[in-house]
Structures are given as C-alpha cells and as structure tokens.
Design a protein around this motif. Structure first.
Motif, PDB file in Angstrom:
ATOM      1  N   UNK A 126       0.832  -1.212   0.000  1.00  0.00           N
ATOM      2  CA  UNK A 126       0.000   0.000   0.000  1.00  0.00           C
ATOM      3  C   UNK A 126       0.864   1.259   0.000  1.00  0.00           C
ATOM      4  N   UNK A 127       1.363   1.594  -1.193  1.00  0.00           N
ATOM      5  CA  UNK A 127       2.197   2.784  -1.380  1.00  0.00           C
ATOM      6  C   UNK A 127       1.591   3.632  -2.487  1.00  0.00           C
ATOM      7  N   UNK A 128       2.029   4.894  -2.554  1.00  0.00           N
ATOM      8  CA  UNK A 128       1.488   5.829  -3.537  1.00  0.00           C
ATOM      9  C   UNK A 128       1.785   5.369  -4.961  1.00  0.00           C
ATOM     10  N   UNK A 129       0.850   5.673  -5.857  1.00  0.00           N
ATOM     11  CA  UNK A 129       1.075   5.416  -7.285  1.00  0.00           C
ATOM     12  C   UNK A 129       2.075   6.422  -7.829  1.00  0.00           C
ATOM     13  N   UNK A 130       2.900   5.978  -8.771  1.00  0.00           N
ATOM     14  CA  UNK A 130       3.897   6.853  -9.383  1.00  0.00           C
ATOM     15  C   UNK A 130       3.586   7.049 -10.859  1.00  0.00           C
ATOM     16  N   UNK A 131       3.903   8.228 -11.371  1.00  0.00           N
ATOM     17  CA  UNK A 131       3.917   8.444 -12.822  1.00  0.00           C
ATOM     18  C   UNK A 131       5.329   8.901 -13.199  1.00  0.00           C
ATOM     19  N   UNK A 132       5.622   8.901 -14.489  1.00  0.00           N
ATOM     20  CA  UNK A 132       6.965   9.304 -14.936  1.00  0.00           C
ATOM     21  C   UNK A 132       7.211  10.792 -14.682  1.00  0.00           C
ATOM     22  N   UNK A 133       6.145  11.544 -14.338  1.00  0.00           N
ATOM     23  CA  UNK A 133       6.297  12.983 -14.090  1.00  0.00           C
ATOM     24  C   UNK A 133       6.623  13.300 -12.632  1.00  0.00           C
ATOM     25  N   UNK A 134       6.594  12.269 -11.760  1.00  0.00           N
ATOM     26  CA  UNK A 134       6.825  12.496 -10.320  1.00  0.00           C
ATOM     27  C   UNK A 134       8.323  12.551 -10.033  1.00  0.00           C
ATOM     28  N   UNK A 135       8.951  13.666 -10.468  1.00  0.00           N
ATOM     29  CA  UNK A 135      10.407  13.744 -10.426  1.00  0.00           C
ATOM     30  C   UNK A 135      10.959  14.766  -9.446  1.00  0.00           C
ATOM     31  N   UNK A 136      10.071  15.497  -8.765  1.00  0.00           N
ATOM     32  CA  UNK A 136      10.548  16.481  -7.801  1.00  0.00           C
ATOM     33  C   UNK A 136       9.888  16.234  -6.456  1.00  0.00           C
ATOM     34  N   UNK A 137      10.509  16.792  -5.422  1.00  0.00           N
ATOM     35  CA  UNK A 137      10.028  16.595  -4.067  1.00  0.00           C
ATOM     36  C   UNK A 137       8.650  17.233  -3.896  1.00  0.00           C
ATOM     37  N   UNK A 138       7.682  16.607  -3.193  1.00  0.00           N
ATOM     38  CA  UNK A 138       7.794  15.341  -2.465  1.00  0.00           C
ATOM     39  C   UNK A 138       7.408  14.109  -3.296  1.00  0.00           C
ATOM     40  N   UNK A 139       6.896  14.322  -4.530  1.00  0.00           N
ATOM     41  CA  UNK A 139       6.368  13.171  -5.274  1.00  0.00           C
ATOM     42  C   UNK A 139       7.438  12.151  -5.616  1.00  0.00           C
ATOM     43  N   UNK A 140       8.672  12.607  -5.791  1.00  0.00           N
ATOM     44  CA  UNK A 140       9.748  11.691  -6.161  1.00  0.00           C
ATOM     45  C   UNK A 140      10.077  10.725  -5.016  1.00  0.00           C
ATOM     46  N   UNK A 181      10.467   3.591 -14.974  1.00  0.00           N
ATOM     47  CA  UNK A 181      11.017   4.467 -13.938  1.00  0.00           C
ATOM     48  C   UNK A 181      11.856   5.561 -14.593  1.00  0.00           C
ATOM     49  N   UNK A 182      11.713   6.802 -14.117  1.00  0.00           N
ATOM     50  CA  UNK A 182      12.470   7.918 -14.706  1.00  0.00           C
ATOM     51  C   UNK A 182      13.859   7.981 -14.066  1.00  0.00           C
ATOM     52  N   UNK A 183      14.760   8.681 -14.724  1.00  0.00           N
ATOM     53  CA  UNK A 183      16.132   8.792 -14.208  1.00  0.00           C
ATOM     54  C   UNK A 183      16.174   9.419 -12.812  1.00  0.00           C
ATOM     55  N   UNK A 184      15.446  10.537 -12.559  1.00  0.00           N
ATOM     56  CA  UNK A 184      15.465  11.099 -11.201  1.00  0.00           C
ATOM     57  C   UNK A 184      14.900  10.133 -10.154  1.00  0.00           C
ATOM     58  N   UNK A 185      13.887   9.359 -10.524  1.00  0.00           N
ATOM     59  CA  UNK A 185      13.318   8.391  -9.580  1.00  0.00           C
ATOM     60  C   UNK A 185      14.322   7.293  -9.261  1.00  0.00           C
TER      61      UNK A 185
END
Length: 355
Positions: A126-140, A181-185
């Motif tokens: 049970x963790x948050x869903x990620x998208x490739x756009x979640x690259x900055x804090x706090x989403x990353x 997964x994106x590079x920042x992630x």
C-alpha cells in the motif's frame, strides 16, 4: 467461514464457479523452472483478451495479477504458506495464501498455493502510485518497490557489495517497472540505499542523519526475524523486497520465496545451508548487502531486534513454539488428503516426500 469442498464435476454447476473467464497464463520462477511440475503466473482478463480485469479469487481481495505457487523444492508443501501467514500474524503484509488443486487442460496438476503477486495497490503493497512525471520533491519520494534478486530478464538497477568476496548483490526496480522508472526516480531510490550502506557501516544511529532517519526499523527487524526463524538460504541476496511510500521511510519486505527454510535446501545441487545455529546474513553464502550485518552489529538496532523477538515468543504470540506447532498442525490437516494426490502425481522425482 470454512469453505466447502468442491469436485471436478462442479465445473458444470454455475453457482459453484468462483471465476469463469479469460486468463493470460505463463510459467514463472527461476530454479523451479527446471522441475517437471511448473508454477504459473496469470492475469484475469476481460472478454477482449487484453484488458485486465480485477476479480476476487477464493476470497482474496480483487486484483488481476495472481501466482500459482507450485511448491517446488518443497517436500513438506507448507514452508511458504507458514512463513507468509506468520508474517501477517506479526503485523507485516505478505501475500495472502489459499491452497487449491489445479486441473490444467483437463489433467490433474497437483497441489498449489494461490497467492497475491507483490505489487503496488491498496490491498497489496500500500504505497502511492507513481507516474513518470513524479520527479521532484515530495512526489519523487514514492512509492517504490525494489528487490535484491537474480537479474533474469530484468536490467540491473545497481549493485551493492556483500561481505562475501565476488558475490555482489544485484538490485532490480520492481515498481515503477524498469522500463517506466524515470532517471530522477531511479537516482532517488538508489541514493537511499547508498545512505543506508554508509550510515550502517559507520554505526551512525542518529535519528537526524543516521540509519534510523532512512529506514523503518520495525520492518527491518520483522524481516530478519521471519527469515532467520526459518533460516532462509536465499534471504537478503535473492527475492528480497523493499518498499517505500511517499514521504515515508524505506521498509524491508514483503517477504517472498521461503521454500529453502527450516532445514531444507537444494540438496539435489549439493547445497545445505539452512541451519538453526547460523545467521543467514553472515554464514558465508548469500549474505546479501553488507548493511544487514552492519545493522545487526549496531547495539541500538540489535536491542530493537531482541525486544521484538522476546515479545513475539511469549505465550499466545505468533512465534511462540506452541503457536507455530498449532499452525503447522492445522495447515497439514487442511492439505493431508491433497498431499497424497500430489505425491501420486509427481512422486519423489522432485524431492517430494509426504508431510
């Protein structure tokens, strides 16, 4: 409540059918693929044969990704089942489990455990869903699932040093998937493990900037307890999952693949590593990343481990000897008839013995 027994003839009685629909099925596993009895992963699908369909199977929460654990290299037929249930009983999510017998293309294929695939979801990890756009804090910061494992067909995300020379541990992205997964992630989650490595190595137990600031200690303690209780020969090196929610700490788990436990190992290949008198993170084989041994060497972490163990072995607690014995007995009573059919079908050719 207790489920009713059903029979092969029940497939022609609609009200007895739990699910009657399309699936996409494949053989899965690593070493177990060498066995004559295969284990399977399958997805439940809409009638278009491609769209995933969330369904509840045998009382488990609805989803579309499932595993039929073929109990390979597992003569007692109960080790995985026991460990997953013990993990949930001490308060850590592990795949839910239901025994079933499988008829495949009209022929009897033996006893299996239907279980949940480890994946992101409110009823699973049970963790948050990620998208490739979640690259900055706090989403990353999450959510993530990664694992130490054999790479197989997946690209290696990064490697970590083990105590065993030449036995580097390969890490793999599980969620988001390696291709998504994106590079920042990727950089973010790998850097957490690097910080864990360095703080554990120096024994930095500061809650501001030491390993307690990085990891959820109770989950690491419980992970070690279940794997060391069974003396899991694969623990820490293979099938070792970690997860992290958004804004949360790094958590160990869920546990996975605990067939080489309780004194059983791949003896057909000359292995014998599951003992009561060894720590699997320092037994000279499959020790996993060095941070496990470093955490254990830390007085603060070890104090948490001792306290938790002593709590869990009290009378009435899940890891009390009598509690584990009772769970083994009820599990065996559930499968003892099926175990005979399983052994008649597959015999001792894959190291099977009756319970």
């Amino acid at each position: 409540g207790e489920r009713l027994r059903n029979y092969i003839s029940d497939q022609n009685t609609p009200e007895y059918l739990n699910y009657n629909g399309r699936i996409n099925i494949e053989v899965r596993g690593s070493s177990s693929q060498t066995l004559p009895k295969k284990q399977y992963g399958f997805s439940t699908l809409m009638t278009d044969n491609t769209t995933e369909k969330n369904v509840s199977l045998l009382g488990l929460p609805a989803d579309n990704d499932w595993i039929l654990n073929g109990l390979g290299f597992e003569p007692s037929l109960i080790r995985d089942y026991l460990c997953y249930n013990l993990s949930r009983m001490i308060g850590q999510y592990a795949s839910r489990t239901v025994y079933c017998e499988v008829i495949l293309n009209g022929s009897y294929n033996g006893l299996y455990v239907l279980e949940e695939k480890i994946k992101q979801g409110s009823e699973r990890v049970n963790i948050a869903k990620m998208t490739t756009l979640d690259n900055s804090y706090p989403k990353v910061t999450g959510g993530y699932i990664v694992k130490a494992d054999k790479p197989g067909n997946d690209p290696v995300a990064w490697k970590m040093q083990s105590n065993v020379v030449g036995d580097d541990v390969t890490f793999i992205y599980d969620y988001p998937k390696p291709e998504e997964i994106s590079a920042p992630q990727g950089k973010y989650i790998e850097s957490l493990f690097e910080t864990l490595r360095s703080t554990a190595a120096t024994g930095n137990a500061s809650i501001e900037n030491g390993f307690p600031s990085i990891i959820d200690i109770p989950s690491f303690v419980d992970y070690m307890i279940i794997n060391e209780l069974g003396s899991n020969a694969d623990a820490y090196q293979y099938s070792t999952f970690f997860n992290k929610d958004r804004n949360g700490k790094l958590r160990a788990g869920p546990i996975w693949d605990l067939n080489l436990t309780f004194g059983y190992d791949l003896s057909i290949w000359g292995y014998n590593r599951s003992f009561t008198n060894v720590w699997q993170f320092s037994n000279g084989d499959n020790e996993g990343p060095k941070f496990w041994r470093d955490l254990f060497s830390n007085p603060e972490f070890r104090c948490c481990l001792y306290k938790r163990w002593n709590q869990l072995i009290q009378p009435g607690q899940p890891l009390n000897y009598a509690s584990i014995e009772a769970l083994i007995d009820t599990t065996y009573a559930k499968i003892n008839e099926a175990a005979i059919r399983e052994n008649n079908r597959w015999g001792t050719e894959i190291g099977r013995a009756s319970c």
